[in-house]
Design a protein around this motif. Structure first.
Motif, PDB file in Angstrom:
ATOM      1  N   LEU A   1      93.692-117.977  62.046  1.00 17.64           N
ATOM      2  CA  LEU A   1      93.032-119.274  61.900  1.00 17.64           C
ATOM      3  C   LEU A   1      93.000-119.701  60.434  1.00 17.64           C
ATOM      4  O   LEU A   1      93.214-120.863  60.097  1.00 17.64           O
ATOM      5  CB  LEU A   1      91.610-119.198  62.454  1.00 17.64           C
ATOM      6  N   ASP A   2      92.737-118.728  59.561  1.00 19.08           N
ATOM      7  CA  ASP A   2      92.683-119.034  58.134  1.00 19.08           C
ATOM      8  C   ASP A   2      94.051-119.433  57.604  1.00 19.08           C
ATOM      9  O   ASP A   2      94.180-120.404  56.832  1.00 19.08           O
ATOM     10  CB  ASP A   2      92.147-117.816  57.376  1.00 19.08           C
ATOM     11  N   GLU A   3      95.088-118.698  58.005  1.00 21.25           N
ATOM     12  CA  GLU A   3      96.430-118.986  57.502  1.00 21.25           C
ATOM     13  C   GLU A   3      96.904-120.382  57.898  1.00 21.25           C
ATOM     14  O   GLU A   3      97.681-121.009  57.179  1.00 21.25           O
ATOM     15  CB  GLU A   3      97.407-117.923  58.008  1.00 21.25           C
ATOM     16  N   HIS A   4      96.438-120.880  59.048  1.00 18.90           N
ATOM     17  CA  HIS A   4      96.819-122.213  59.503  1.00 18.90           C
ATOM     18  C   HIS A   4      95.842-123.290  59.023  1.00 18.90           C
ATOM     19  O   HIS A   4      95.964-124.452  59.425  1.00 18.90           O
ATOM     20  CB  HIS A   4      96.913-122.248  61.031  1.00 18.90           C
ATOM     21  N   GLY A   5      94.872-122.897  58.184  1.00 13.29           N
ATOM     22  CA  GLY A   5      93.909-123.870  57.663  1.00 13.29           C
ATOM     23  C   GLY A   5      92.888-124.322  58.681  1.00 13.29           C
ATOM     24  O   GLY A   5      92.123-125.260  58.420  1.00 13.29           O
TER      25      GLY A   5
END
Length: 781
Positions: free
Chosen positions: A624-628
């Motif tokens: 989730l973090d990597e995709h913003g």
């Protein structure tokens, strides 16, 4: 016998693994169990290792009283068997002296250290380097053991100084250490002229050989200022402290210093800013607020301002590398090195240095790309107009600085009037610990976390309150305390009695705590005979600078669009593979119910806005973090277990499912990993049995989960001070969210929920502070 040995060995290995994961309580339980199963092998190296490891854990947990009997038992074994290593016995005696001194039992520390001196004299001679070091420690203990022993301590310091001057070739730095120590003891004796003379010589040597900005030089310069204060030369002390602060700021902003290096260095120097705050307050200067604020949360302030600058620029290029570098350094810093040989430990140390350098290079690259970034902040006055806006209408601010048992309170009334007051609370750290133990005990009775399972609180003759083991020797004039009231009243008197009426009557308080005060839920204290929680909204801020920045962040978040809520929780701990460290964690029925209720309340979509069971994984959070995606949510709720390690902030973690394959996804989302997330949440809730503020580091403040979550981009965080029951926690959270859904701010919703519990509207049992006082709001009010 063979079975017993295998059991003990297995227990030791498992305990060391749990220690590496930050599960100190469970590690100690396993060690104690393994020890109890192995009475027949009490004299073996294996059980020696068990006991030494237990003592080390207790010392890391800042529980010297628990380490003391272990060291005494081990020393008794060595005393009974003259064939055992005398060097090991001396090491144990030295450790015993240190834990006695940590408890301020200087007479007992002196007794143990005299034995150390005798043994080292026999081994190395009267003037051996190890002997002189042992004598120096003995002199320090003597100097703190009352006026009668002080004279002997000073005499011994003089002997060590003479011996070190006579060494050929002379070790000037050792001479400087003796000069410093002698000056400190002379200061205690009121011999200020000679004390100043000796410390000035120490400053001269250390400045010449190490430089004026070296930590050892700064230590002596700080002692010099302290001697001036003791002698009544406040102008000279203020000038010296101001010079020290210039040196410390110069060191802090050096480009070669990484975040971790700056933090470690500053933690040793924050006392200077605190002392300057005391001097400025005594002189009636409002600059006391700026010096007090400079003593804490500097690294966090730098992280938050840097991340906001990047977001304002709309360019996050390079942050991925910095996040990855910090995660790698965090994993290395928390690795278990106990099973490594010397070569592996050396290689591990090299790897840590390389990881720290990588963080430094990533910071430098970002700063080169974005000149507006500041990875090191400068000391500057508080912007009063921005502070008033951050406080909001009708709010009062209580800003505390703690030095030992002395407390400086800086306050701002709702109309903007500033003032200060000094007080002293005997045995402040112990008294605060005793208060939290008695406050939380009803919710923890019968669990492994029960602070009063084998302990009780006693009132000492000096006015302090102390938590002691039931089987521990207690002074005859100490009285057993069965009610939290006397401790509460003592704390309220020391912390709140000097507040002017307009502050006491204010219905909103913003508290900036320091040291042991960070563990105290202020809304459990009484003002004018009534609990603060009944009528006053209380929130906490790490510092004034961060209060301003986090309030600005909250306003900036209002312009962002995205999903309202994301929930991740109730991991399927009952389905983890055999051998996984996650097996130590049980499923939380209340968490499962809470996640289901939240999903219905906010109409969350599985796999998009709610992640539970086998989908509540660390890998999912990172994805989730990597995709913003994390930047879209206004409210993020973690409903799961958490690790709070009072000895190591780096090991604090939120616990999700791991994939069992990658070290990056072991399920323990540690502080360094949380810091590298990119969020834009108005509020992050960690609805865990214990999420806590973590350990307190001078110069930074609370280094637990609030630090990490603020660094990730959150404006506010709701956490708990101690373990809260699964069911009562879920009920509290639902009540709190009900009030927020009806338009209350987070701070007001929290106060109203606490008032409901306090009044018995959620059940008479849950009206006790143990069930509601643990919840605290950190950040923007």
């Amino acid at each position: 016998m063979g079975t017993l040995r295998l059991t003990a060995e297995a227990g030791l290995r498992l305990a060391k693994a749990l220690n590496a994961l930050g599960q100190y309580g469970e590690a100690l339980d396993i060690l104690s169990d393994a020890r109890a199963r192995s009475p027949q092998i009490r004299d073996t190296p294996l059980v020696h290792d068990l006991d030494v490891t237990r003592a080390v854990l207790y010392r890391e947990l800042n529980r010297p009283a628990d380490a003391e009997p272990i060291y005494r038992a081990l020393i008794a074994i060595y005393d009974a068997d003259p064939t055992l290593s005398r060097a090991n016995r001396v090491t144990l005696l030295n450790n015993l002296a240190e834990v006695e001194a940590a408890q301020r039992h200087f007479a007992d520390a002196t007794k143990a250290q005299r034995d150390v001196v005798a043994e080292r004299t026999r081994m190395f001679g009267e003037s051996g380097l190890e002997t002189l070091s042992a004598k120096s420690a003995l002199a320090a203990y003597l100097s703190n053991d009352g006026s009668a022993a002080l004279a002997e301590g000073i005499s011994l310091h003089r002997q060590v100084l003479t011996a070190r001057r006579a060494l050929s070739p002379p070790n000037e730095l050792a001479v400087a250490a003796s000069l410093h120590n002698l000056g400190t003891s002379l200061d205690q004796a009121g011999e200020y002229h000679e004390a100043k003379e000796k410390v000035l010589e120490a400053v001269a040597i250390r400045s010449r050989m190490l430089g004026p900005d070296h930590p050892d030089t700064i230590l002596s310069r700080r002692e010099l200022a302290g001697i001036m204060m003791s002698a009544g030369d406040l102008a000279g002390a203020r000038e010296t402290y101001a010079s020290l602060i210039t040196s410390m700021e110069r060191t802090r902003v050096r480009a070669t210093a990484t975040e971790e290096q700056r933090r470690s260095y500053f933690s040793q120097s924050a006392q200077t800013y605190k002392l300057m705050a005391f001097l400025e307050a005594q002189a009636g200067r409002n600059s006391a607020f700026a010096y007090a604020d400079a003593a804490r949360s500097r690294t966090l302030l730098e992280l938050t301002t840097s991340s906001e600058a990047l977001r304002s620029a709309g360019d996050l290029t390079g942050t991925e590398e910095l996040g990855a570098a910090r995660r790698a350094l965090g994993r290395l810093a928390t690795a278990d090195t106990s099973q490594m040989n010397d070569a592996d430990r050396m290689q591990h140390a090299v790897a840590i240095d390389a990881a720290a350098a990588r963080v430094g290079h990533a910071e430098a690259a970002l700063q080169s790309q974005h000149p507006q970034l500041q990875f090191s902040s400068k000391f500057q006055p508080i912007d009063r107009s921005r502070l008033r806006l951050a406080m909001g209408d009708g709010s009062a601010l209580l800003d505390y600085i703690v030095l030992g048992d002395r407390v400086l309170l800086l306050w701002i009334s709702p109309d903007g009037t500033m003032g200060s007051a000094n007080s002293a609370i005997p045995g402040l750290a112990e008294t605060a610990r005793s208060y939290v133990a008695m406050l939380s005990a009803p919710a923890l009775a019968g669990t492994a976390a029960d602070p009063l399972a084998d302990r009780a609180v006693f009132a000492w003759k000096d006015g302090s309150f102390r938590l002691r083991r039931i089987d521990e020797a207690i002074p005859d004039d100490a009285e057993l305390v069965n009610d939290v009231g006397p401790i509460r009243d003592a704390l309220a008197h020391g912390l709140l009695s000097d507040l002017p009426p307009e502050v006491q009557k204010s219905t909103r308080w913003i508290v900036v705590p320091d040291g042991p005060l960070a563990a105290i839920p202020f809304d459990t204290l009484f003002v004018n005979g009534a609990p603060i929680a009944a009528r006053t909204v209380v929130s906490y801020a790490p510092s004034l600078g961060l209060l301003i920045d986090l309030t600005d962040r909250l306003k900036a978040h209002q312009s962002l669009r995205g999903d309202a809520v994301m929930v991740i929780g109730a991991p399927a701990f009952d389905r983890v593979p055999a051998g996984s460290p996650l097996q130590a964690w049980s499923a939380l029925p209340g968490s499962k119910t809470e996640v289901s209720d939240l999903a219905r309340r906010y109409r969350l979509t599985p796999g998009k806005t709610v992640f539970t069971g086998t989908d509540a994984t660390e890998a999912r959070l990172r994805q989730l973090d990597e995709h913003g995606a994390l930047m879209r949510y206004k409210l993020i709720i973690f409903s799961t277990h958490a690790v709070v390690d009072p000895a190591s902030s780096e090991r604090n973690a939120i616990i999700l499912m791991g994939d069992g394959q990658h070290p990056d996804s072991d399920g323990f989302v540690r502080a360094s990993e949380l810091m590298s997330l990119r969020t834009s949440a108005d509020l992050i809730v960690v609805s865990a049995c214990e999420s806590g503020v973590g350990d307190w580091l001078d110069g930074e403040g609370a280094m637990g989960l609030p630090f990490a979550l603020f660094a990730s981009g959150s404006a506010r965080t709701l956490l708990t001070h101690w373990s809260v029951g699964d069911q009562s926690s879920a009920t509290f959270m639902m009540r709190f969210l009900d009030k927020m859904d009806h338009g209350a701010s987070a701070a007001i919703a929290l106060q109203q929920t606490k008032a409901d519990f306090l009044a018995g509207r959620m059940g008479e049992k849950w009206s006790a502070p143990a069930y509601w006082a643990a919840f605290s709001l950190f950040g923007a009010p």
